[in-house]
Structures are given as C-alpha cells and as structure tokens.
Design a protein around this motif. Structure first.
Motif, mmCIF file in Angstrom:
data_model
loop_
_atom_site.group_PDB
_atom_site.id
_atom_site.type_symbol
_atom_site.label_atom_id
_atom_site.label_comp_id
_atom_site.label_asym_id
_atom_site.label_seq_id
_atom_site.Cartn_x
_atom_site.Cartn_y
_atom_site.Cartn_z
ATOM 1 N N ALA A 57 0.845 -1.189 0.000
ATOM 2 C CA ALA A 57 0.000 0.000 0.000
ATOM 3 C C ALA A 57 0.888 1.249 0.000
ATOM 4 O O ALA A 57 1.781 1.370 0.842
ATOM 5 N N PRO A 58 0.677 2.170 -0.924
ATOM 6 C CA PRO A 58 1.518 3.379 -0.966
ATOM 7 C C PRO A 58 1.457 4.154 0.344
ATOM 8 O O PRO A 58 0.401 4.247 0.975
ATOM 9 N N THR A 59 2.592 4.706 0.754
ATOM 10 C CA THR A 59 2.618 5.504 1.979
ATOM 11 C C THR A 59 2.140 6.917 1.725
ATOM 12 O O THR A 59 1.659 7.584 2.633
ATOM 13 N N SER A 60 2.286 7.386 0.480
ATOM 14 C CA SER A 60 1.807 8.713 0.103
ATOM 15 C C SER A 60 1.667 8.776 -1.413
ATOM 16 O O SER A 60 2.249 7.961 -2.137
ATOM 17 N N ASP A 71 10.204 7.949 -3.271
ATOM 18 C CA ASP A 71 11.464 8.564 -2.851
ATOM 19 C C ASP A 71 12.026 7.815 -1.651
ATOM 20 O O ASP A 71 11.432 6.839 -1.165
ATOM 21 N N ASP A 72 13.178 8.251 -1.168
ATOM 22 C CA ASP A 72 13.857 7.513 -0.107
ATOM 23 C C ASP A 72 13.008 7.422 1.155
ATOM 24 O O ASP A 72 12.946 6.371 1.792
ATOM 25 N N ALA A 73 12.346 8.520 1.509
ATOM 26 C CA ALA A 73 11.513 8.505 2.707
ATOM 27 C C ALA A 73 10.369 7.514 2.561
ATOM 28 O O ALA A 73 10.033 6.783 3.507
ATOM 29 N N ALA A 74 9.762 7.459 1.363
ATOM 30 C CA ALA A 74 8.669 6.518 1.124
ATOM 31 C C ALA A 74 9.162 5.073 1.202
ATOM 32 O O ALA A 74 8.476 4.203 1.760
ATOM 33 N N ALA A 79 9.568 -0.121 4.138
ATOM 34 C CA ALA A 79 10.365 -1.147 4.816
ATOM 35 C C ALA A 79 9.911 -1.324 6.263
ATOM 36 O O ALA A 79 9.913 -2.446 6.795
ATOM 37 N N ARG A 80 9.506 -0.220 6.886
ATOM 38 C CA ARG A 80 9.015 -0.316 8.269
ATOM 39 C C ARG A 80 7.668 -1.042 8.335
ATOM 40 O O ARG A 80 7.439 -1.863 9.218
#
Length: 402
Positions: A57-60, A71-74, A79-80
């Motif tokens: 599921a996309p985080t944003s 991006d890296d934050a996503a 991963a979390r």
C-alpha cells in the motif's frame, strides 16, 4: 579573489582508486538489476513491482502526478510497514546509491580531472537564498551522508596533510545569540559553560526518561536543536528521527518533546516571530510587497509577496526569516574568515570549503603550529561579533575519511 585562490589550489585525488570504485559500482548495478528482475531506475517498473506485484500500500501519493511516492523517505516507510520485503527495498536503495555515486562522484570527477591531476571545487558566491556559498562542476559540498567510500579518494599532498577544520554547532551558537537578545540566555550560557547542549536539551524535554538507549536519547536533543530553533514541526521531527536515524517515535511523543523544547527555550519562537513580522511589516510599507531581514554583516535576505499569494502562502513563505538570519550569519562568518586567512598568506593551502568547514593542505613539518594558528583565526571573527565561544574541530582527512 579568495574563492579563486581556493579553486586554483585544488584537491589531490587517488585516481586509480576512483577508477576501481567506478568499475565496482558498474558491476554491482548490473547485479542488482538482475537480482530484482526489473530496472529500478524506471519509475513505471518500480511502481508496478512495489504496488502491483508485491501488493504494497503506498505511503503517500504525489500531488501533481497522482502516482505513489517512491522517494527515499517513502521506501524507508515501506520497509518499516512491510519488514518481509526489507531485502527488496534495501536493494532498490543500494541501486540508487550506486548509480548516484557512479554518475555524480566517479564519472563526474573523471570528467573534471585537471591538468595537474587535481580536482578543483566549483565554488560560487551565488546560488543559495541564505547567502551560503554554493558549489558546482564539481559540487564538492554534497558528498554523500555515508560517504566514507567516496571520501577515500581525497588524499594528502606530498609534504602536506589534508585537514578539515569545522565550526562546531555554529548554527546553534549564532541562534543562541539572537535568543539571548530577547531574554532567553539558556543556550548561550550553555556554550559559555562548555556544557553539552544536545544532552541538556534531551534532559530538558525528557528524552532520557523515554528512550532506554542513551545515544538515541541524545539524538533527540541533537536533531531537535537544529530543527526546533527554526520552528520546525513535530511531524518533521518525527520524520527526521526515522528517516535519518531509524528511531521510531509517535507523533504524540514528538509533539510533547517539541513543546517541551519551546517551554525551556522560549526565545527561539519569539525571535522567529519577530523576524517574520519584520519582513511582513517592511513588505507592507514598501508598496512593492518586498520585505527583508538583515544578517549581522548587513546582507539582506528579501521576500516578495506576489499577486498570487494569499495570506496563508505569504505566512509560509516568510516563516524562514529567522533561518535566513542564522544561516546567512554563519555564511558571513565563514567567508570573512576565509578572506582573513587568504590575506594572512599562511604556508597552509586553503583548498575547499564544505558548509561550516574549511579544508587545508597543512605542511607536515609545521603541523602543530599551523593547526593552532588556523583554529585561532577561525574563532576570531565569530567570537568578536557574538561574544560566545566558537569551538573549531579538526580532523586529518586520511585518518577519518579514508
């Protein structure tokens, strides 16, 4: 003239090592693509694999394109949330790091190899809104965070040692000076006592009582200090702790710590508000919608309200006013110091600057004497202006970078 002097000096590079690292990176990039079974450089393939094949599921969602953020934050958030897919996400991140190193550092440096086999920093006086120096072609101010591998290519010069001299916590010291001006002396007094300001902040907000690991608890103070003095939000703090340090905290806890910081250091919110009001008031009286704040050396950072900005957008635009005062002030310290050193004609060779540090090739037979002189000269400018101790750390490059 000083920047031209620094650029001409250049940096000695281990070109054989760079070629070896370039070759290694190119091979590893192909290995990762084969292991993943798709090309992570292609956005369509990456999105399809993560959100269709793996059914994550996309985080944003990106506002403009409507596509899932990758991006890296996503990726770190994915991963979390999906630890069973950590190996895949780690490979994607490694691929990005390797391709960045290959194109920017290895190939980029090889293209700019000078006639004396040196690399010359493309330092410029423009390019940043805050007044800090910028660098391009090559950009030696943007070495990767985990840049130990890249840093190994910078080497000593025959008869000289490459040494980095770095202002310790200069932003907090300059910020503390302005907070003291509105009656909040806590941070400035902490530096005068020679105490650890990060540990103090962690204690004041209660981080040591919440986190078992004292290193993680101190990181709360360190991250918070550099964010909260500028009015950074609890959500931003939460994101930084996770994305940069893998420390997971709740938004509620982040909010508690943020408010506790401002309760113990009330001067930063006050000086932030004053800086913002100053810009707005000046913009309202000019008739052109342009206001400004001024750094300690007289440089103006201007803000212009365009006809397309509503009140909320104008408020957001001017919220960085105090940041501009501090960042611009730090930049002025560095540049004035570099000018003073250039005029002193030391036997040490000034060869680069990265943010709050200056790099030198220091003669081996005058090492101790030159280190003492350079540190003294670097402290003179800010201590005379801000009436605070400004510590300068130094590291012999081949002992910490390579």
């Amino acid at each position: 003239r000083t920047l031209q002097q620094v650029r001409r000096a250049g940096l000695d590079i281990d070109w054989d090592l760079l070629q070896s690292m370039r070759h290694e990176a190119a091979i590893r990039i192909q290995e990762i693509k084969a292991e993943l079974g798709f090309d992570p450089a292609k956005s369509s393939e990456l999105i399809k694999h993560l959100f269709t094949t793996l059914k994550l599921a996309p985080t944003s969602i990106k506002e403009k394109s409507g596509k899932p953020a990758t991006d890296d934050a996503a990726l770190r958030e994915l991963a979390r949330k999906y630890p069973e897919h950590t190996a895949t996400i780690t490979l994607i991140q490694e691929y990005r790091n390797r391709t960045k190193a290959l194109s920017t550092w290895y190939d980029g440096f090889l293209k700019r190899r000078g006639s004396l086999d040196r690399l010359h920093a493309g330092l410029k006086q423009h390019g940043t809104k805050t007044g800090r120096l910028s660098c391009a072609e090559p950009n030696l101010q943007q070495l990767p965070r985990d840049g130990g591998r890249v840093k190994r290519i910078f080497i000593d010069r025959p008869g000289y040692r490459l040494i980095e001299f770095d202002y310790s916590q200069i932003e907090l010291r300059v910020g503390g000076y302005y907070a003291e001006g509105v009656g909040d002396t806590r941070m400035a007094d902490t530096y005068r006592r020679g105490a650890d300001v990060h540990s103090l902040t962690s204690s004041l907000v209660g981080a040591y009582e919440v986190l078992e690991d004292p290193k993680e608890a101190r990181q709360v103070g360190k991250t918070g200090n550099f964010l909260w003095i500028y009015g950074g939000s609890a959500a931003r703090f939460q994101s930084m702790m996770w994305n940069q340090y893998n420390i997971l905290i709740s938004l509620e806890q982040a909010t508690t710590w943020t408010e506790a910081f401002h309760a113990n250091y009330p001067g930063f919110r006050e000086v932030g508000r004053r800086s913002q009001r100053m810009v707005m008031q000046r913009a309202a009286t000019t008739g052109k919608g342009t206001g400004y704040v001024t750094t300690w050396n007289g440089r103006r950072r201007r803000y212009t309200r365009t006809q397309f900005m509503d009140d909320k957008q104008w408020w957001r635009e001017t919220s960085s006013a105090f940041n501009a005062v501090v960042q611009g002030g730090c930049a002025a310290v560095l540049m004035k110091t570099m000018n003073n050193i250039a005029r002193a004609e030391l036997p040490s060779i000034m060869c680069n600057t990265v943010h709050d540090s200056i790099w030198f090739y220091v003669p081996e037979d005058q090492l101790d004497e030159q280190i003492e002189i350079i540190i003294k000269m670097m402290r003179e400018v800010p201590e005379a202006k801000f009436n605070l101790p400004f510590e300068v750390d130094y590291k012999l490059w081949t002992e910490h970078g390579g």
